[in-house]
Motif scaffolding. Structure first.
Motif, PDB file in Angstrom:
ATOM      1  N   MET A 137      45.931  34.078  43.203  1.00  0.00           N
ATOM      2  CA  MET A 137      44.626  34.700  43.447  1.00  0.00           C
ATOM      3  C   MET A 137      44.622  36.091  42.860  1.00  0.00           C
TER       4      MET A 137
ATOM      5  N   GLY B 200      32.469  37.593  44.910  1.00  0.00           N
ATOM      6  CA  GLY B 200      33.604  36.762  45.293  1.00  0.00           C
ATOM      7  C   GLY B 200      34.714  37.568  45.962  1.00  0.00           C
ATOM      8  N   LEU B 201      34.761  38.870  45.661  1.00  0.00           N
ATOM      9  CA  LEU B 201      35.770  39.732  46.294  1.00  0.00           C
ATOM     10  C   LEU B 201      35.598  39.777  47.808  1.00  0.00           C
TER      11      LEU B 201
ATOM     12  N   PHE C 242      38.828  36.342  41.302  1.00  0.00           N
ATOM     13  CA  PHE C 242      37.722  36.757  42.179  1.00  0.00           C
ATOM     14  C   PHE C 242      37.030  37.980  41.611  1.00  0.00           C
TER      15      PHE C 242
ATOM     16  N   ALA D 294      32.379  29.282  48.353  1.00  0.00           N
ATOM     17  CA  ALA D 294      33.782  29.645  48.579  1.00  0.00           C
ATOM     18  C   ALA D 294      34.566  28.428  49.064  1.00  0.00           C
TER      19      ALA D 294
ATOM     20  N   SER E 171      35.157  26.125  46.158  1.00  0.00           N
ATOM     21  CA  SER E 171      36.182  26.597  45.229  1.00  0.00           C
ATOM     22  C   SER E 171      37.584  26.401  45.807  1.00  0.00           C
TER      23      SER E 171
ATOM     24  N   VAL F  39      35.695  32.974  40.565  1.00  0.00           N
ATOM     25  CA  VAL F  39      34.924  32.895  41.808  1.00  0.00           C
ATOM     26  C   VAL F  39      34.041  34.141  41.872  1.00  0.00           C
TER      27      VAL F  39
ATOM     28  N   ALA G 110      42.390  39.516  42.039  1.00  0.00           N
ATOM     29  CA  ALA G 110      41.181  40.301  42.293  1.00  0.00           C
ATOM     30  C   ALA G 110      40.856  41.090  41.032  1.00  0.00           C
TER      31      ALA G 110
ATOM     32  N   GLY H  65      29.934  34.947  46.566  1.00  0.00           N
ATOM     33  CA  GLY H  65      30.507  35.246  47.863  1.00  0.00           C
ATOM     34  C   GLY H  65      29.845  34.424  48.967  1.00  0.00           C
TER      35      GLY H  65
END
Lengths: 159, 159, 159
Positions: C117, C44-45, C40, C19, C22, C11, C119, C14
């Motif tokens: 998920m 995307g973060l 992410f 989002a 996804s 991802v 990061a 943003g």
């Protein structure tokens, strides 16, 4: 016995250049013997809109979206250098000159090659797009249908 | 005997941040023993342009595209917060400070790891980009070549 | 014995609409029995940022990025027709009216369905985002971790 090769795409973008890329890949894969499924969602639905206005019942916000979004392949902008449509015109002109198939021609070719085109019903609901406003020959389904195809596919793209 | 693992990417975007992401994934996959193919199409070709002007015969529209599109990795903008190049400068500055490899370094690393880089000939034709304007060591091919690799690959991405 | 089906996504975007797409795909795949990993990275973060300010030590450029980037799902714009936030408001309004799950609800659902998920630590470093500024329950890892999951997955998407 080998299973038939499969390719799926989520076509999220409604930009002319990305739409071209998705149909070039889809028709290429179909010509190479792949079963191909394209799942049109969000702005990607605009690629499939009929060019003429279709009289359907809509709420206020749905009418606003209808007016603001491009109606069909002839009205899409490009994702870079669009410059109010000038970049799009340049690109179309140059593609015609170089004998590259236009987006309507690619869509027609995809149909002839039995590429399955699915319009995402949830996105249609959100953007207020009705079945009769979209091109003929589509299927209407949700994300579960897409995922069932995607799981069978070697090539999966999000465009 | 297990077949070699393969990864392919369509690099459609010419944004610095997406180009970085694609080369980080490509070099990571290659370092982990994958055969990696990157297929550069549309704006993604700008990542591979030589920085200096190369004198080639071009038509009027081709010259316009040449002038409007960024020439090589040093000229790419970022997809968000570019702010006329200020965001790009910020991001490059901060990456250098944090010892993150720059895009030219990642491209060099990809070459050393034998990542196959293919320039899409149809896009080159449309945008008027000639072979001698692009970086050395590329292959030149069409969508069928990409698809043949993609079918062999477990990881397929469209960036 | 069949291996469990796996789906991974990078991802990168943003944007609210991407989002949503996804998380709709991720929760759908998880509901169909897939192990799902979302990685992410870059913009995307911002989907995972806590809405409230978290006091952490930052450099000047890191503070600038912090201020310019949207803080959490409620602040994301949409990729088309955002019109300074009006398009986003329209879309949220219409989604609520049509009983489509909101992004915070989808994120919550993903957690309940054990969607993993991750990061991207390199992007966090570049954008100056600290662990305590992001939602709870995340993993922190780099591209090698993503690639190890991707190689096991049939469906791989870059969003």
């Amino acid at each position: 016995m080998e299973a038939q090769k499969q390719t799926t795409m989520v076509v999220f973008s409604g930009d002319l250049d990305k739409a071209m890329a998705s149909f070039i890949i889809a028709t290429g894969a179909a010509a190479m013997g792949n079963r191909v499924t394209m799942f049109f969602t969000f702005w990607g639905l605009n690629i499939l809109r009929k060019e003429q206005h279709v009289p359907v019942q809509k709420g206020f916000l749905e009418k606003m979206f209808e007016r603001m979004m491009p109606r069909g392949p002839g009205k899409l902008g490009i994702s870079k250098l669009n410059m109010g449509g000038m970049g799009r015109t340049m690109m179309k002109h140059i593609m015609k000159k170089k004998n590259v198939a236009s987006l309507p021609e690619l869509i027609q070719l995809a149909k002839e090659l039995d590429v399955e085109m699915i319009a995402c019903t949830m996105s249609m609901d959100v953007l207020g797009i009705k079945e009769e406003e979209l091109a003929d020959g589509l299927k209407f389904a949700g994300v579960a249908t897409y995922l069932a195809e995607a799981e069978q596919s070697r090539v999966n793209l999000f465009i």
